[in-house]
Design a protein around this motif. Structure first.
Motif, PDB file in Angstrom:
ATOM      1  N   LYS A  57    -101.997  42.971 -80.083  1.00 14.56           N
ATOM      2  CA  LYS A  57    -100.776  43.738 -79.885  1.00 14.56           C
ATOM      3  C   LYS A  57     -99.614  42.809 -79.567  1.00 14.56           C
ATOM      4  N   LYS A  58     -98.437  43.165 -80.052  1.00 15.60           N
ATOM      5  CA  LYS A  58     -97.237  42.379 -79.780  1.00 15.60           C
ATOM      6  C   LYS A  58     -96.089  43.306 -79.396  1.00 15.60           C
ATOM      7  N   THR A  59     -95.316  42.888 -78.450  1.00 15.03           N
ATOM      8  CA  THR A  59     -94.128  43.627 -78.045  1.00 15.03           C
ATOM      9  C   THR A  59     -93.025  43.430 -79.080  1.00 15.03           C
ATOM     10  N   PRO A  60     -92.387  44.505 -79.556  1.00 18.65           N
ATOM     11  CA  PRO A  60     -91.256  44.318 -80.486  1.00 18.65           C
ATOM     12  C   PRO A  60     -90.141  43.522 -79.818  1.00 18.65           C
ATOM     13  N   ARG A  61     -89.621  42.520 -80.528  1.00 18.00           N
ATOM     14  CA  ARG A  61     -88.561  41.678 -79.979  1.00 18.00           C
ATOM     15  C   ARG A  61     -87.473  41.540 -81.043  1.00 18.00           C
ATOM     16  N   ASP A  62     -86.601  42.526 -81.078  1.00 19.11           N
ATOM     17  CA  ASP A  62     -85.552  42.573 -82.102  1.00 19.11           C
ATOM     18  C   ASP A  62     -84.180  42.202 -81.561  1.00 19.11           C
ATOM     19  N   VAL A  63     -84.020  42.245 -80.250  1.00 15.19           N
ATOM     20  CA  VAL A  63     -82.714  41.988 -79.637  1.00 15.19           C
ATOM     21  C   VAL A  63     -82.809  40.735 -78.773  1.00 15.19           C
ATOM     22  N   PRO A  64     -81.949  39.755 -78.985  1.00 15.45           N
ATOM     23  CA  PRO A  64     -82.000  38.541 -78.166  1.00 15.45           C
ATOM     24  C   PRO A  64     -81.676  38.833 -76.710  1.00 15.45           C
ATOM     25  N   PRO A  65     -82.360  38.203 -75.773  1.00 16.74           N
ATOM     26  CA  PRO A  65     -82.064  38.407 -74.352  1.00 16.74           C
ATOM     27  C   PRO A  65     -80.676  37.900 -73.996  1.00 16.74           C
ATOM     28  N   LYS A  66     -80.146  38.401 -72.898  1.00 22.90           N
ATOM     29  CA  LYS A  66     -78.772  38.100 -72.512  1.00 22.90           C
ATOM     30  C   LYS A  66     -78.519  36.612 -72.303  1.00 22.90           C
ATOM     31  N   CYS A  67     -79.533  35.887 -71.839  1.00 24.45           N
ATOM     32  CA  CYS A  67     -79.303  34.464 -71.549  1.00 24.45           C
ATOM     33  C   CYS A  67     -78.947  33.673 -72.801  1.00 24.45           C
ATOM     34  N   LEU A  68     -79.351  34.163 -73.961  1.00 24.77           N
ATOM     35  CA  LEU A  68     -79.000  33.477 -75.205  1.00 24.77           C
ATOM     36  C   LEU A  68     -77.579  33.783 -75.645  1.00 24.77           C
ATOM     37  N   GLN A  69     -76.964  34.759 -75.012  1.00 25.53           N
ATOM     38  CA  GLN A  69     -75.582  35.119 -75.329  1.00 25.53           C
ATOM     39  C   GLN A  69     -74.605  34.573 -74.284  1.00 25.53           C
ATOM     40  N   ASP A  70     -75.106  33.792 -73.347  1.00 27.51           N
ATOM     41  CA  ASP A  70     -74.290  33.273 -72.251  1.00 27.51           C
ATOM     42  C   ASP A  70     -73.243  32.305 -72.796  1.00 27.51           C
ATOM     43  N   SER A  71     -71.990  32.718 -72.752  1.00 26.31           N
ATOM     44  CA  SER A  71     -70.911  31.895 -73.318  1.00 26.31           C
ATOM     45  C   SER A  71     -70.660  30.629 -72.521  1.00 26.31           C
ATOM     46  N   SER A  72     -71.130  30.581 -71.266  1.00 27.45           N
ATOM     47  CA  SER A  72     -70.914  29.381 -70.458  1.00 27.45           C
ATOM     48  C   SER A  72     -71.713  28.192 -70.979  1.00 27.45           C
ATOM     49  N   LEU A  73     -72.746  28.443 -71.783  1.00 31.82           N
ATOM     50  CA  LEU A  73     -73.543  27.358 -72.346  1.00 31.82           C
ATOM     51  C   LEU A  73     -72.869  26.718 -73.555  1.00 31.82           C
ATOM     52  N   GLY A  74     -71.945  27.441 -74.176  1.00 26.94           N
ATOM     53  CA  GLY A  74     -71.249  26.903 -75.340  1.00 26.94           C
ATOM     54  C   GLY A  74     -71.102  27.959 -76.415  1.00 26.94           C
ATOM     55  N   SER A  75     -70.536  27.557 -77.515  1.00 30.09           N
ATOM     56  CA  SER A  75     -70.324  28.475 -78.629  1.00 30.09           C
ATOM     57  C   SER A  75     -71.365  28.227 -79.721  1.00 30.09           C
ATOM     58  N   HIS A  76     -71.733  29.305 -80.415  1.00 29.83           N
ATOM     59  CA  HIS A  76     -72.729  29.232 -81.476  1.00 29.83           C
ATOM     60  C   HIS A  76     -72.023  28.985 -82.809  1.00 29.83           C
ATOM     61  N   GLU A  77     -72.443  27.934 -83.501  1.00 29.77           N
ATOM     62  CA  GLU A  77     -71.805  27.594 -84.764  1.00 29.77           C
ATOM     63  C   GLU A  77     -72.866  27.176 -85.790  1.00 29.77           C
ATOM     64  N   TYR A  78     -72.418  26.982 -87.031  1.00 26.68           N
ATOM     65  CA  TYR A  78     -73.334  26.644 -88.124  1.00 26.68           C
ATOM     66  C   TYR A  78     -72.717  25.538 -88.968  1.00 26.68           C
ATOM     67  N   VAL A  79     -73.598  24.727 -89.571  1.00 24.16           N
ATOM     68  CA  VAL A  79     -73.149  23.654 -90.452  1.00 24.16           C
ATOM     69  C   VAL A  79     -74.246  23.387 -91.475  1.00 24.16           C
ATOM     70  N   ARG A  80     -73.854  22.985 -92.676  1.00 24.24           N
ATOM     71  CA  ARG A  80     -74.836  22.655 -93.704  1.00 24.24           C
ATOM     72  C   ARG A  80     -75.071  21.147 -93.737  1.00 24.24           C
ATOM     73  N   ALA A  81     -76.340  20.793 -93.850  1.00 23.33           N
ATOM     74  CA  ALA A  81     -76.725  19.383 -93.966  1.00 23.33           C
ATOM     75  C   ALA A  81     -78.082  19.315 -94.652  1.00 23.33           C
ATOM     76  N   ASN A  82     -78.239  18.349 -95.521  1.00 27.65           N
ATOM     77  CA  ASN A  82     -79.502  18.130 -96.224  1.00 27.65           C
ATOM     78  C   ASN A  82     -80.019  19.403 -96.907  1.00 27.65           C
ATOM     79  N   GLY A  83     -79.099  20.210 -97.376  1.00 25.82           N
ATOM     80  CA  GLY A  83     -79.454  21.370 -98.183  1.00 25.82           C
ATOM     81  C   GLY A  83     -79.771  22.642 -97.436  1.00 25.82           C
ATOM     82  N   ILE A  84     -79.686  22.663 -96.102  1.00 27.78           N
ATOM     83  CA  ILE A  84     -79.958  23.893 -95.356  1.00 27.78           C
ATOM     84  C   ILE A  84     -78.870  24.126 -94.312  1.00 27.78           C
ATOM     85  N   LYS A  85     -78.816  25.366 -93.808  1.00 29.52           N
ATOM     86  CA  LYS A  85     -77.824  25.736 -92.797  1.00 29.52           C
ATOM     87  C   LYS A  85     -78.425  25.589 -91.403  1.00 29.52           C
TER      88      LYS A  85
END
Length: 366
Positions: A57-85
């Protein structure tokens, strides 16, 4: 299968070994895979017998916990390198020098939360999700996770982030990749910090003297088996992963329920465990060197290196930390007693102190 090891042992007793000796190592490797597989099957049976109703059995985990949304840790960004994002979290002034963090297994950018907060005042701190981890793209094939691809990811990420060099900070599998980048592309790295991960030659030297290390890392061989490792780790709602952090750390207060939720959410996503374990499955793959890699690496690394080691690591012997004088010219070693493999999270204050001391002169000279 053992080419990854024997190619790193020119300065050890394994150098110049005969074809018979190499065959013996290959046989040993297959024996270790069988041994690891048996250990995995026994663990699987034990879990099913112990928890027959909840084993799968596994608990459904569809929503990220609040600690991953903590803006004090920094901003979430993306960049392409070596063919992947690539997904990364960043903080600090862009005009500051780059400090790039490479996490280990089974972790992701979040494992560097304590160091990001500490060093964002002096650096542009960037903690990436490595290839296949977290929100970074997951290439579908096992051979998308070879050493050459992982190394090239970092070589291309530094300029993709807008820099010509960085202070490279790594742990565990991040260190495995980082050592290879440092050996081949030292011009990309101003200062090098690695935690609980030996240089390949140091690991080979250790095995030449003491094969106990081989059995300490038995799980590497179990990970060569398809699907079984993913099943074991995820069984009983990721009980094995919970145990890695709850029972495997000396400071469990740094792994409260919200932090554990972040790890379980990340590795419960489709394909996440397989991508992470594919790093291990490609360890023994022999690849032809590209033209850019034909020049032998220097006998000793000249870039200033700091090796930090949590001495209570159950998978990597702590005496390897002091063996790096054989491969590094400008070396600083710091041991942290009563500290686990998860060193940057288990003892963040001490880790930050050692990093600050190591970087003090370069920060002051700006």
């Amino acid at each position: 299968m053992w080419d990854w090891l024997t190619s790193s042992t020119n300065s050890t007793k394994m150098a110049g070994q005969s074809a018979a000796a190499k065959l013996s190592f290959k046989i040993l490797g297959w024996c270790m895979i069988v041994f690891g597989g048996l250990c995995g099957v026994l663990a699987l049976i034990f879990t099913v017998v112990k928890n027959p109703r909840t084993a799968f059995k596994k608990t459904p985990r569809d929503v990220p916990p609040k600690c991953l949304q903590d803006s004090s840790l920094g901003s979430h960004e993306y960049v392409r390198a070596n063919g992947i994002k690539f997904h990364y979290v960043c903080a600090g002034d862009k005009s500051k020098p780059l400090m790039l963090f490479l996490h280990g297994f089974p972790e992701f950018w979040f494992s560097w939360r304590y160091q990001m907060n500490e060093f964002s005042k002096d650096f542009r701190v960037v903690a990436i999700d490595m290839r296949g981890y977290g929100e970074t793209e997951r290439p579908p094939n096992k051979l998308d996770y070879t050493f050459s691809k992982l190394k090239q990811d970092i070589v291309e990420l530094v300029p993709a982030l807008g820099y010509s060099k960085c202070t490279l900070v790594s742990h565990d599998w991040g260190g495995v990749v980082a050592w290879r980048v440092l050996s081949r592309y030292p011009e990309l790295i101003e200062r090098f910090i690695v935690m609980n991960c030996p240089h390949p030659k140091v690991y080979a030297m250790k095995l030449a003297k003491d094969w106990k290390q081989l059995f300490m890392s038995w799980y590497i061989f179990m990970f060569q088996i398809p699907k079984l490792p993913e099943l074991i780790i995820s069984m009983n709602d990721f009980e094995t992963m919970k145990g890695m952090f709850i029972n495997g750390t000396k400071n469990p207060d740094n792994f409260p329920p919200e932090v554990l939720k972040a790890y379980l959410y990340t590795f419960a996503q489709p394909g996440a465990l397989t991508a992470a374990i594919n790093y291990y499955r490609c360890m023994f793959k022999t690849e032809k060197s590209k033209a850019t890699d034909t020049t032998p690496p220097p006998k000793k690394i000249e870039v200033p290196c700091l090796v930090i080691w949590g001495d209570d690591d159950t998978a990597l012997s702590h005496d390897m930390a002091d063996m790096h004088e054989a491969v590094v010219a400008n070396l600083t070693v710091k041991h942290i007693p009563n500290c686990s493999h998860w060193v940057q999270q288990d003892a963040p204050e001490t880790v930050n102190q050692y990093m600050s001391e190591f970087l003090a002169d370069s920060i002051a000279s700006r």
